[in-house]
Design a protein around this motif. Sequence first.
Motif, PDB file in Angstrom:
ATOM      1  N   ASP A  43       0.686  -1.311  -0.164  1.00  0.00           N
ATOM      2  CA  ASP A  43       0.086  -0.025  -0.124  1.00  0.00           C
ATOM      3  C   ASP A  43       1.008   1.343   0.104  1.00  0.00           C
ATOM      4  OD1 ASP A  43      -2.398  -1.458   0.006  1.00  0.00           O
ATOM      5  OD2 ASP A  43      -2.941  -1.280   2.034  1.00  0.00           O
ATOM      6  N   LEU A  44       1.875   1.275   0.757  1.00  0.00           N
ATOM      7  CA  LEU A  44       2.900   2.608   0.877  1.00  0.00           C
ATOM      8  C   LEU A  44       3.594   2.686  -0.508  1.00  0.00           C
ATOM      9  CD1 LEU A  44       4.562   1.940   4.161  1.00  0.00           C
ATOM     10  CD2 LEU A  44       2.953   3.883   3.694  1.00  0.00           C
ATOM     11  N   ALA A  45       3.858   1.585  -1.150  1.00  0.00           N
ATOM     12  CA  ALA A  45       4.784   1.586  -2.456  1.00  0.00           C
ATOM     13  C   ALA A  45       3.814   2.293  -3.538  1.00  0.00           C
ATOM     14  CB  ALA A  45       5.209   0.350  -2.791  1.00  0.00           C
ATOM     15  N   HIS A  46       2.540   1.729  -3.426  1.00  0.00           N
ATOM     16  CA  HIS A  46       1.487   1.778  -4.530  1.00  0.00           C
ATOM     17  C   HIS A  46       0.910   3.547  -4.377  1.00  0.00           C
ATOM     18  CE1 HIS A  46      -1.767   1.756  -7.243  1.00  0.00           C
ATOM     19  NE2 HIS A  46      -2.799   1.948  -6.389  1.00  0.00           N
ATOM     20  N   ALA A  47       0.495   3.847  -3.300  1.00  0.00           N
ATOM     21  CA  ALA A  47       0.161   5.154  -2.645  1.00  0.00           C
ATOM     22  C   ALA A  47       1.328   6.278  -2.644  1.00  0.00           C
ATOM     23  CB  ALA A  47      -0.767   5.310  -1.666  1.00  0.00           C
ATOM     24  N   ASN A  48       2.573   5.672  -2.657  1.00  0.00           N
ATOM     25  CA  ASN A  48       3.577   6.741  -2.651  1.00  0.00           C
ATOM     26  C   ASN A  48       3.400   7.618  -1.361  1.00  0.00           C
ATOM     27  OD1 ASN A  48       6.271   7.664  -3.201  1.00  0.00           O
ATOM     28  ND2 ASN A  48       5.203   9.220  -4.711  1.00  0.00           N
ATOM     29  N   THR A  49       3.172   7.071   0.002  1.00  0.00           N
ATOM     30  CA  THR A  49       3.101   7.692   1.149  1.00  0.00           C
ATOM     31  C   THR A  49       3.986   7.565   1.954  1.00  0.00           C
ATOM     32  OG1 THR A  49       1.471   6.027   2.112  1.00  0.00           O
ATOM     33  CG2 THR A  49       0.457   7.605   0.920  1.00  0.00           C
ATOM     34  N   SER A  50       3.889   8.089   2.886  1.00  0.00           N
ATOM     35  CA  SER A  50       5.115   8.012   3.880  1.00  0.00           C
ATOM     36  C   SER A  50       4.623   7.703   5.297  1.00  0.00           C
ATOM     37  CB  SER A  50       5.995   9.340   4.116  1.00  0.00           C
ATOM     38  OG  SER A  50       5.140  10.558   4.733  1.00  0.00           O
ATOM     39  N   ILE A  51       5.362   7.178   6.202  1.00  0.00           N
ATOM     40  CA  ILE A  51       4.975   6.800   7.608  1.00  0.00           C
ATOM     41  C   ILE A  51       5.717   7.599   8.655  1.00  0.00           C
ATOM     42  CG2 ILE A  51       4.536   4.351   7.077  1.00  0.00           C
ATOM     43  CD1 ILE A  51       7.283   3.579   8.193  1.00  0.00           C
ATOM     44  N   THR A  52       5.121   7.723   9.784  1.00  0.00           N
ATOM     45  CA  THR A  52       5.688   8.513  10.859  1.00  0.00           C
ATOM     46  C   THR A  52       6.975   7.749  11.571  1.00  0.00           C
ATOM     47  OG1 THR A  52       4.284   7.513  12.661  1.00  0.00           O
ATOM     48  CG2 THR A  52       3.430   9.517  11.354  1.00  0.00           C
ATOM     49  N   ARG A  53       7.598   8.800  11.893  1.00  0.00           N
ATOM     50  CA  ARG A  53       9.012   8.097  12.663  1.00  0.00           C
ATOM     51  C   ARG A  53       8.667   7.509  13.682  1.00  0.00           C
ATOM     52  NH1 ARG A  53      13.070   7.653  10.246  1.00  0.00           N
ATOM     53  NH2 ARG A  53      14.230   7.134  12.494  1.00  0.00           N
ATOM     54  N   GLU A  54       7.398   7.430  14.352  1.00  0.00           N
ATOM     55  CA  GLU A  54       6.941   6.611  15.507  1.00  0.00           C
ATOM     56  C   GLU A  54       6.813   5.064  14.883  1.00  0.00           C
ATOM     57  OE1 GLU A  54       3.822   7.201  18.821  1.00  0.00           O
ATOM     58  OE2 GLU A  54       2.912   6.975  16.943  1.00  0.00           O
ATOM     59  N   VAL A  55       6.457   4.924  13.653  1.00  0.00           N
ATOM     60  CA  VAL A  55       6.190   3.522  13.243  1.00  0.00           C
ATOM     61  C   VAL A  55       7.499   3.178  12.958  1.00  0.00           C
ATOM     62  CG1 VAL A  55       5.315   2.327  11.310  1.00  0.00           C
ATOM     63  CG2 VAL A  55       4.037   3.997  12.096  1.00  0.00           C
TER      64      VAL A  55
END
Length: 84
Positions: A43-55
């Motif tokens: 999902d991250l690769a497809h949506a080209n989104t980022s995640i928080t440093r917390e994750v």
Amino acid sequence: MSGNDNKATVTVEDSLTALSEAVGKSADDLRGVRSALDLARADLAHANTSITREVVKYAEEAIVHLRETDQALRRVLTRLRDRD
């Protein structure tokens, strides 16, 4: 064999049984987590989104705990193998 030896044997057997059950449950849980992580990565690769440093922080903590668990289990297996 004295009464104390018998109690120690039962305790060891109970401990190994509990460890075996915990490992089995953990293996099932980890397979589910792996599937969820693979989906999240896709999902991250497809949506080209980022995640928080917390994750990222929690992921790194999980890796440390898994390595520590692996080392502890290896020590148990080594002691069992070398008991003779």
